[in-house]
Design a protein around this motif. Structure first.
Motif, mmCIF file in Angstrom:
data_model
loop_
_atom_site.group_PDB
_atom_site.id
_atom_site.type_symbol
_atom_site.label_atom_id
_atom_site.label_comp_id
_atom_site.label_asym_id
_atom_site.label_seq_id
_atom_site.Cartn_x
_atom_site.Cartn_y
_atom_site.Cartn_z
ATOM 1 N N LEU A 225 0.855 -1.185 0.000
ATOM 2 C CA LEU A 225 0.000 0.000 0.000
ATOM 3 C C LEU A 225 0.890 1.232 0.000
ATOM 4 C CD1 LEU A 225 -2.672 1.604 0.432
ATOM 5 C CD2 LEU A 225 -2.412 1.159 2.883
ATOM 6 N N ALA A 226 0.600 2.178 -0.896
ATOM 7 C CA ALA A 226 1.368 3.422 -0.974
ATOM 8 C C ALA A 226 0.408 4.598 -0.859
ATOM 9 C CB ALA A 226 2.138 3.499 -2.288
ATOM 10 N N ILE A 227 0.706 5.521 0.046
ATOM 11 C CA ILE A 227 -0.109 6.715 0.273
ATOM 12 C C ILE A 227 0.751 7.950 0.031
ATOM 13 C CG2 ILE A 227 -1.353 8.043 2.037
ATOM 14 C CD1 ILE A 227 -2.151 5.414 3.318
ATOM 15 N N GLY A 228 0.133 8.986 -0.538
ATOM 16 C CA GLY A 228 0.893 10.212 -0.810
ATOM 17 C C GLY A 228 1.905 10.028 -1.912
ATOM 18 N N ARG A 229 1.519 9.226 -2.885
ATOM 19 C CA ARG A 229 2.394 8.938 -4.037
ATOM 20 C C ARG A 229 3.779 8.481 -3.577
ATOM 21 N NH1 ARG A 229 2.074 12.470 -9.602
ATOM 22 N NH2 ARG A 229 2.741 10.776 -10.980
ATOM 23 N N GLY A 230 3.774 7.540 -2.636
ATOM 24 C CA GLY A 230 5.020 6.940 -2.176
ATOM 25 C C GLY A 230 5.619 7.589 -0.960
ATOM 26 N N TYR A 231 4.956 8.595 -0.382
ATOM 27 C CA TYR A 231 5.471 9.196 0.845
ATOM 28 C C TYR A 231 5.317 8.244 2.037
ATOM 29 C CZ TYR A 231 6.508 13.994 -0.688
ATOM 30 O OH TYR A 231 7.082 15.108 -1.263
ATOM 31 N N LEU A 232 4.387 7.305 1.933
ATOM 32 C CA LEU A 232 4.167 6.342 3.016
ATOM 33 C C LEU A 232 3.871 4.978 2.421
ATOM 34 C CD1 LEU A 232 3.784 5.702 6.041
ATOM 35 C CD2 LEU A 232 1.390 6.398 5.791
ATOM 36 N N TRP A 233 4.690 3.989 2.801
ATOM 37 C CA TRP A 233 4.556 2.616 2.293
ATOM 38 C C TRP A 233 4.260 1.647 3.431
ATOM 39 C CZ3 TRP A 233 5.176 0.914 -2.848
ATOM 40 C CH2 TRP A 233 5.660 1.865 -3.755
#
Length: 578
Positions: free
Chosen positions: A509-517
């Motif tokens: 799962l990636a949130i913030g276009r990869g800011y949080l994985w």
């Protein structure tokens, strides 16, 4: 060709020899052999598989022994009896908040009640309750609700005697009463826990052996499997494995339910050393109101409520103003409910009264040192009440209410479990505790759009996103509003992964276009979502007050203690208005 054939024969012999190490009788039987390589190979595999099953069964029995001891310890830790001794006739004489009631044992054993926390508490754990001056078990709860529940139990018992059904349900007015609603939820929580009544002792080993002999006692050529037919034995093996799996599932469910019971009902039980469970009483207008030292101790010995139960009626030169019995009981119960309701994200509702009495009730509540307002429990154990309020304010949801969807502490770290728990909920608050010092969150205004095909990903999709530093990266709670181009998420299917664009790492799962994985690892994703990566471009970080790290190039920071880490805890909440 001869060399290969010898290897097959050697494999059959080795499997038979291995089996012989566990059972001396097997040494008298030569390894079965057909003599044709294409058939001896599966024969050797079958023998090896059976030996593995035998070894696994021995290990499973040892594990079950440990599990049984752990379950027994769980039951006894909460003061529970292993079985109900004596007759189920008669009543449990119970002091509830100063009022004595009789609870029908037979009623508690009926189907509608026997699997509830209330029945388990009074039939299995009654000896672990505090005692009043008369030696009766004491339940630190609202007597009004319990008296109503007792009447309902008798109605259930009466209906059952007539072959009819009666459902215990709250009416609309009761549902709006915070006292009634809380105790009803706590006491009538259902679980797989059952009440065992003592019966004649049965030797489980002998019974199991008898059943096993019965299964294996069919004669060759009889009504059972045909002589030389392995399909019947294979079918029974599958049946045995299924029975084992079903039984272990029951035991594992019992472990979860016992833990749940202990967490919810534990505050009602006295501690092993009896501390803080002395029953204290006060008489107002010839009516007794009682609670425990544990409830009063939270307010401190100098609080007016504590002093009132200690017999004092003054604080300095100011007398404690007389209140009605009804209002005093509401004050006491408000203090009780604040002690009992510790579940993350829950709200302890303020006491209610008729409109013309609300102003006076507020004065009475505050006179005794309590605040006349709802008390919010932090949405995660690692947040304080004040932090919770600040974090919720940063979601910009008006009048926010929250519901716990997923907790790694409760649900484990499996990605599929997290996705199932979140479902199609929208307005998701992710709270991450890296290492207690570094805590942060992310608010996603939409859903986690899981792909229908488990082997694919959702692709990157737009969703309102922001980050929140709670501690570590900043000295105070700080919102990190990332640009719209970064407000995207991607969700992997259960059998797929998302690859980082610039390095050989993958996640689930990636949130913030990869800011949080979540589920971050290399070269394949981690099975545990707590394996994480978090970073933010320096240009998107409020640098005023930033205390966190920067990378060697000085262009990237993080809200965690380091970029790659394993989170101590993750909690996901749904936040909505109202």
């Amino acid at each position: 060709m001869l060399g290969k054939k010898r290897k097959v024969n050697d494999g059959v012999a080795a499997a038979a020899a291995a089996a012989g190490q566990q059972d001396d009788d097997d040494q008298h039987h030569p390894a079965p052999r057909i003599g044709r390589q294409s058939l001896d190979r599966p024969l050797a595999s079958a023998i090896a598989a059976l030996q593995a099953i035998k070894t696994a069964a021995t290990a499973a029995i040892q594990q079950l022994q440990s599990k049984a001891e752990a379950i027994k310890e769980q039951i006894e830790t909460t003061g529970g009896k292993l079985e109900l001794k004596g007759s189920i006739e008669g009543e449990v004489a119970l002091n509830v908040g100063g009022k004595v009631v009789g609870v029908s044992r037979k009623g508690l054993m009926l189907d509608q009640l026997r699997h509830t926390y209330f029945a388990h508490l009074l039939l299995s754990c009654v000896d672990a309750l505090p005692r009043d001056e008369e030696g009766r078990p004491f339940l630190d709860a609202d007597p009004g609700y319990v008296k109503w529940l007792v009447d309902q139990i008798y109605l259930v018992e009466g209906a059952d005697a007539q072959g009819e059904e009666y459902e215990i349900e709250l009416d609309d007015t009761q549902k709006e009463d915070p006292t009634v609603a809380l105790y009803h939820e706590l006491f009538l929580t259902r679980a797989s826990l059952d009440i065992d009544v003592r019966t004649e002792d049965v030797d489980m080993d002998d019974r199991g052996a008898a059943e096993g002999n019965k299964e294996g006692g069919e004669k060759e050529g009889g009504d059972g499997e045909r002589a030389g037919d392995s399909s019947g034995a294979g079918s029974r093996l599958r049946e045995y494995v299924a029975n084992y799996t079903d039984a272990v599932t029951v035991l594992e469910k019992a472990v979860v339910d016992l833990e749940g019971f202990g967490a919810v009902m534990g505050p009602f039980l006295r501690a092993d050393d009896g501390s803080n469970h002395t029953v204290r009483s006060v008489t107002i207008s010839q009516q007794t109101v009682s609670t425990t030292e544990a409830t009063l101790a939270r307010l401190g010995p100098n609080s007016l409520l504590y002093r009132r139960f200690s017999g004092e009626v003054v604080q300095g030169n100011a007398p404690i103003r007389q209140t009605s019995v009804e209002h005093f009981m509401k004050v006491v119960d408000f203090a009780r409910r604040q002690r009992f309701e510790t579940r993350p994200g829950r709200v302890v509702k303020k006491p209610t009264a008729k409109p013309k009495q609300l102003a006076q009730l507020k004065k009475d509540v505050e006179m005794y040192g309590l605040t006349m307002g709802d008390v919010y429990r932090p949405p995660a154990p690692f947040l304080t009440f004040e932090e919770t309020q600040e974090v919720l304010a940063m979601t910009e949801i008006p009048n926010p209410s929250i519901k716990l969807l997923y907790s790694s502490t409760r649900d484990g770290g499996h990605f599929g479990t997290m996705v199932d728990k979140v479902g199609d909920a929208s307005g998701l608050l992710f709270l991450i505790n890296h290492n207690d010092t570094h805590r942060f969150g992310a608010f996603v205004g939409g859903q986690l759009k899981s792909p229908a095909d488990p082997t694919r990903t959702s692709g990157s999709y737009k969703v309102p996103t922001s980050f929140i530093s709670i501690s570590g990266a900043y000295a105070k709670i700080t919102k990190i509003p990332i640009p719209e181009a970064k407000q995207r998420a991607a969700v992997a299917g259960r059998d797929a992964s998302i690859k980082a664009s610039n390095i050989d790492y993958r996640g689930k799962l990636a949130i913030g276009r990869g800011y949080l994985w979540f589920g971050w690892a290399s070269p394949f994703p981690a099975d545990d979502v707590r394996s994480m990566n978090q970073w933010v471009k320096k240009e998107h970080l409020p640098m005023d007050g930033y205390l966190g790290q920067l990378n060697d190039d000085g262009d990237e920071g993080t809200l965690a203690g380091t970029w790659d880490f394993t989170a101590k805890e993750i909690a996901i909440y749904q936040v909505k208005s109202g």
